[in-house]
Write an enzyme that holds these catalytic residues in place. Structure first.
Site, PDB file in Angstrom:
ATOM      1  N   ASP A 118       0.838  -1.028  -0.016  1.00 14.05           N
ATOM      2  CA  ASP A 118       0.166  -0.023   0.116  1.00 14.05           C
ATOM      3  C   ASP A 118       0.889   1.272  -0.068  1.00 14.05           C
ATOM      4  O   ASP A 118       2.061   1.181  -0.027  1.00 14.05           O
ATOM      5  CB  ASP A 118      -1.001  -0.218   0.998  1.00 14.05           C
ATOM      6  CG  ASP A 118      -2.248   0.749   0.908  1.00 14.05           C
ATOM      7  OD1 ASP A 118      -2.114   1.567  -0.003  1.00 14.05           O
ATOM      8  OD2 ASP A 118      -3.126   0.602   1.683  1.00 14.05           O
TER       9      ASP A 118
HETATM   10  C1  BGC Z   1      -5.269   2.978   0.144  1.00 17.32           C
HETATM   11  C2  BGC Z   1      -5.613   1.958  -0.790  1.00 17.32           C
HETATM   12  C3  BGC Z   1      -5.419   2.477  -2.069  1.00 17.32           C
HETATM   13  C4  BGC Z   1      -4.022   3.197  -2.393  1.00 17.32           C
HETATM   14  C5  BGC Z   1      -3.912   3.815  -3.641  1.00 17.32           C
HETATM   15  C6  BGC Z   1      -4.171   3.961  -0.099  1.00 17.32           C
HETATM   16  O1  BGC Z   1      -3.990   5.012   0.797  1.00 17.32           O
HETATM   17  O2  BGC Z   1      -4.979   2.483   1.569  1.00 17.32           O
HETATM   18  O3  BGC Z   1      -6.544   1.267  -0.485  1.00 17.32           O
HETATM   19  O4  BGC Z   1      -5.453   1.649  -3.060  1.00 17.32           O
HETATM   20  O5  BGC Z   1      -3.993   4.324  -1.505  1.00 17.32           O
HETATM   21  O6  BGC Z   1      -4.728   4.841  -3.885  1.00 17.32           O
END
Ligand code: BGC
Length: 751
Positions: A301
């Site tokens: 993530d």
């Molecule tokens: C979130 C994810 C997301 C990623 C990309 C993160 O802050 O936890 O769920 O896919 O950002 O945008």
């Protein structure tokens, strides 16, 4: 020097394979040609905002993409993947221009490996203008309708692919065990079986046509694992989850998704049992890869390798953080706002601290995904995918799913459905707000930018005015959720004397992730105050809750006549709400979570027998400690459904036998309706303390007014086992009860 193109290379190898039966995989041969730098680049994912005029931290401000920065990323760092928007939603044409610009640069490099673009298309295509937004998962779970979940994912896949994007960071398979958690709305609620069943349908809906097809995208199950039950309820904070609970509650949805063929997985940013998941070999390699059999690609993530150093503090340097994450099993780093990952990993490989074989394994998974997605054949946005964008049928799907998601929680004196010839006073910030209806991931990350919603979108006030006109509708709620006047009643006594019904639209404005952290699940004080003032008007009063998590309403709810929980119903949400209020749609949604009455009493329905015990004084105890405002599975209808003749096909079964539950379901009313049916099993005694009950099956039955039907449901040993701490399935002899609402019967399992 001969210039190798990956595409030509693969085509050449294809013929070689066909003619000469070369035993080596085409991708392996491509990897053999790659330098360490090129391999590490493939494992690197960069934020589009970082390649733009200034760094975007999901802030929604539109940035210009900088061709020089883009070239540097792809040519110098060999970056294999890019994500996100550099602002809010783009038009489809703009997406195509951006992707063409990116692939032009990628295809001009020696290996011509196309870039894999990843995006969050959550409840519809978040970042493409004019896309259709559907109810969030929490509302979808209330529909108990796997077919609708599949259709929504299939429509989202088509609109994503039409935008030129082929990898969707969805679905969230985290189980909503803590209603404070600001991502609760992204879950299918608190039950693992419900999450598994609907989550699997999303995976299938995204991928079922085959990744190379113009109607599919690669899914990304997220966030492995244990993200959704932080001790504090705050986003990205530590969770403490026993191995037994991990297996019983959190792993099943991921296992089901792996078995359904999920291509990729994203990792939990947080830590469980004091171990950051991004740094855990045990969780990523031993559990996810070896035990659960996941063969696809693992992406981090946002910034989570860097955060092993900066937040978790398990790595003394950012370089060590890279080593820990790679050793744990990460394939791709969502870095995303620097090239530090490339620099450190190249160094680690060159110094021998990370083997080249180790990175080859990750690069192979990434290249195989690119190949499966057809990127080597057609790296550019597929023009004929665009015909699948913006179809009328998506609007109907959005409306139907929103209608089916509505949960009627209270209907005192059958106040609902409302007559259509009366006067209505609409109060509360949700009455005139698109952001509140759509929630997070709606044309921007937070979803709170009213001006980026399509101008065809309708607020609840718009729909009321359209259907009833100014004569019947009184409302002065501003198009700004937090405008102070939205929490007052700005009409004179005389004006109010003409009103027949007061309809209050309360809940939450849009938020995503950490900005949605709260300290108290109770509804905000200004909303409670407004509710009390509205109740004091002494009219028939309806409350519509537009919210992603169950905000506590105990302070005033007994004085409300009718309550509808609308969750975050999406782009057709206003129409769906009004349809339900006036009986144009007969509600059938049922709660996918326990709606607490008090912030100190956050029990899930599948708690242990210990929590079911209430001791009111020394030596005085009773059972039945589950006293929420509304129970898991609650949801009324305008029809009156009656269950009778509930029976089981046997008193005793052997391990390999099925048992059949049957009952009569009657629609004892003059309205056609649909009933969601949840079937629970209670294991009376087990060697590991059993839950008081567990959901094992659900279905929907539609019945015409006055009609009745026999419902038959088969259960077997797959509904009777439980997991131990090693993830082994235990099936033990003993008594089990089956419950459907208040009906129940008991049988004995022989071994
Ligand atoms: C979130 C994810 C997301 C990623 C990309 C993160 O802050 O936890 O769920 O896919 O950002 O945008």
């Amino acid at each position: 020097m001969t210039k190798y193109s990956a595409k030509h290379f693969l085509t050449f190898l294809f013929f070689c394979n066909a003619l000469c039966f070369i035993g080596q995989d085409q991708i392996d041969l491509l990897i053999e040609k790659m330098t360490v730098e090129q391999k590490v680049g493939q494992m690197t994912q960069i934020n589009l905002g970082f390649l733009s005029s200034s760094v975007d931290q999901h802030d929604g401000k539109v940035k210009q993409i900088d061709n020089e920065k883009l070239k540097r990323a792809i040519e110098n760092y060999h970056v294999g993947s890019i994500l996100n928007t550099a602002g809010t939603a783009y038009s489809i044409e703009k997406w195509h221009r951006i992707l063409t610009q990116i692939q032009d640069i990628a295809l001009a490099t020696p290996l011509e490996i196309p870039v894999l673009y990843g995006i969050d298309a959550i409840h519809g295509v978040t970042y493409t203008k004019g896309s259709t937004l559907f109810p969030h998962n929490i509302g979808l779970a209330a529909t108990r309708n796997p077919i609708i979940a599949n259709q929504i994912a299939a429509a989202t896949a088509k609109e994503t692919r039409a935008s030129g994007l082929r990898w969707n960071f969805d679905p969230v398979l985290d189980v909503g065990r803590n209603p404070l958690w600001p991502r609760f709305c992204e879950t299918f609620g608190e039950d693992p079986f419900l999450v598994s069943t609907l989550g699997t349908e999303l995976i299938k809906g995204y991928e079922q046509d085959g990744l190379s097809e113009k109607t599919a995208v690669a899914s990304c199950m997220k966030h492995f694992i244990g993200y959704s039950d932080p001790k504090s309820g705050k986003d990205r904070t530590e969770a403490y989850i026993s191995d037994i609970t991990l297996w019983q509650k959190h792993i099943p949805s991921f296992k089901a998704a792996i078995d359904a063929g999920a291509s990729t997985v994203m990792i939990n940013s947080s830590m469980i049992n004091d171990v950051p998941v991004h740094g855990s070999y045990k969780l990523l390699t031993e559990l996810l890869r070896n035990k659960l059999g996941f063969k696809g690609m693992i992406v981090t993530d946002w910034e989570d390798i860097i955060r092993l150093h900066s937040r978790h503090k398990i790595a003394a340097t950012p370089r060590e953080a890279v080593k820990i994450a790679i050793d744990a099993g990460i394939d791709m780093s969502m870095v995303p706002n620097s090239f530090s990952f490339c620099e450190h990993l190249i160094d680690l490989v060159k110094s021998g601290e990370v083997s080249e074989d180790r990175i080859d394994a990750s690069v192979k998974r990434i290249l195989v995904l690119k190949k499966d997605l057809g990127l080597f054949d057609e790296p550019y946005p597929e023009k004929d995918a665009v015909q699948n964008f913006g179809l009328q049928e998506y609007q109907s799907l959005a409306l139907n799913s929103a209608r089916e998601s509505m949960v009627l929680l209270k209907n005192e004196g059958d106040v609902l459905p409302l007559p259509k010839n009366k006067r209505y006073l609409l109060l509360g910030p949700g009455a005139n707000c698109l952001s509140a209806l759509n929630g997070c991931w709606s044309y921007s990350w937070q979803g709170d930018k009213e001006d980026v919603y399509p101008n065809t979108s309708k607020t609840i006030l718009d729909v009321f005015q359209e259907r009833f006109g100014d004569e019947q509708v009184m409302c002065d709620v501003k198009r700004d959720y937090s405008d102070a006047t939205n929490f007052n009643i700005n009409f004179s006594d005389e004006e109010i004397s003409n009103v027949d019904y007061v309809i209050l639209f309360l809940g939450e404005n849009a938020y995503a992730e950490s900005p949605g952290n709260i300290d108290d699940l109770t509804l905000d004080q200004n909303q409670i105050d407004l509710a009390k003032r509205a109740i004091a008007l002494d009219k028939k009063i309806i409350l519509v809750l537009i919210q992603g998590r169950p905000r506590i309403i105990n302070d005033f709810s007994e004085n409300i006549d009718g309550i509808v929980n609308a969750f975050l119903p999406g782009s057709m949400g206003a129409q769906a709400i009004v349809d339900v209020l006036f009986g144009d749609f007969n509600p059938s949604g049922t709660l996918p979570f326990t709606y607490p009455a008090y912030s100190g009493d956050l029990l899930t329905y599948d708690h242990k027998n210990l929590s079911a015990m209430v001791r009111t004084a020394p030596n005085k105890k009773t059972y039945g400690g589950y006293h929420p405002a509304f129970k898991f599975g609650d949801g009324l209808s305008y029809s009156d459904f009656v269950i009778s003749n509930f029976k089981l096909s046997a008193d005793t079964i052997n391990v390999d036998e099925k048992i059949q539950i049957s009952f009569q379901l009657k629609n004892n009313s003059e309205r056609d309706g649909t009933k969601n049916i949840d079937v629970f099993i209670k294991d009376h005694y087990a060697s590991l303390a059993p839950d008081v009950r567990n959901l094992k099956y659900f279905t929907k039955v539609s019945l015409k007014a006055g009609a009745q039907k026999e419902v038959r449901i088969d259960l077997d040993k797959n509904d009777l086992f439980f997991f131990n701490s090693k993830g082994e399935k235990l099936l033990e002899e003993g008594s089990f009860s089956v419950f459907v609402e208040e009906q129940n019967a008991t049988f004995y399992l022989n071994k």
